[in-house]
Enzyme design. Structure first.
Site, PDB file in Angstrom:
ATOM      1  NE  ARG A  50      -1.931  -1.482   3.501  1.00  0.00           N
ATOM      2  CZ  ARG A  50      -2.180  -1.246   4.770  1.00  0.00           C
ATOM      3  NH1 ARG A  50      -3.325  -0.694   5.137  1.00  0.00           N
ATOM      4  NH2 ARG A  50      -1.321  -1.576   5.711  1.00  0.00           N
ATOM      5  CG  ASN A  68      -3.658  -4.618   3.345  1.00  0.00           C
ATOM      6  OD1 ASN A  68      -3.100  -4.568   2.257  1.00  0.00           O
ATOM      7  ND2 ASN A  68      -2.991  -4.529   4.475  1.00  0.00           N
TER       8      ASN A  68
END
Length: 125
Positions: A50, A68
């Site tokens: 990320r 996520n």
């Protein structure tokens, strides 16, 4: 009066702004905006995916988000000029974070949009 000439006149005297830069900015504004959802499969959690996605998006110049999922994937949305969105799609498919392993990336809901829904790229939790 051409669009380029009109923009130059509207911008006023700017001795340090080359006309090529102005033309490039006008061309970028005319490029269609795209939006696409994505989901990345593989080893993409616990490897700073990320954070690297956010950094790459900001470097390329697209907006959107990444998060996520409970399925051990990473998903999100990217918006921006078509060429920049395509660059981000390639990164999400082939590069990722240094420790990641991308098995596949699914793209969906790709469409042309009239304006951006986001002002930056962020990590959602």
């Amino acid at each position: 009066m051409s669009l380029l000439r009109a923009a130059a006149v509207a911008a006023g005297p700017a001795p340090h702004t080359p006309i090529r830069l102005l033309a490039r900015n006008l061309a970028a504004m005319a490029e269609p905006l795209k939006s696409v959802d994505y989901e990345v499969f593989g080893r993409v959690q616990g490897v700073c995916f990320r954070m690297y996605t956010e950094g790459e998006a900001k470097k390329i110049g697209v907006v959107g988000w990444v998060k996520n999922t409970s399925k051990d994937t990473v998903m999100g949305q990217v918006q921006g000029p078509e060429e920049k969105v395509n660059s981000m799609k390639a990164w999400l498919s082939k590069v990722g974070s240094p420790s990641s392993r991308i098995d596949r990336t699914d793209f969906s809901n790709e469409k042309t949009i009239s304006k951006l829904d986001y002002s930056n790229f962020s990590i959602h939790y």
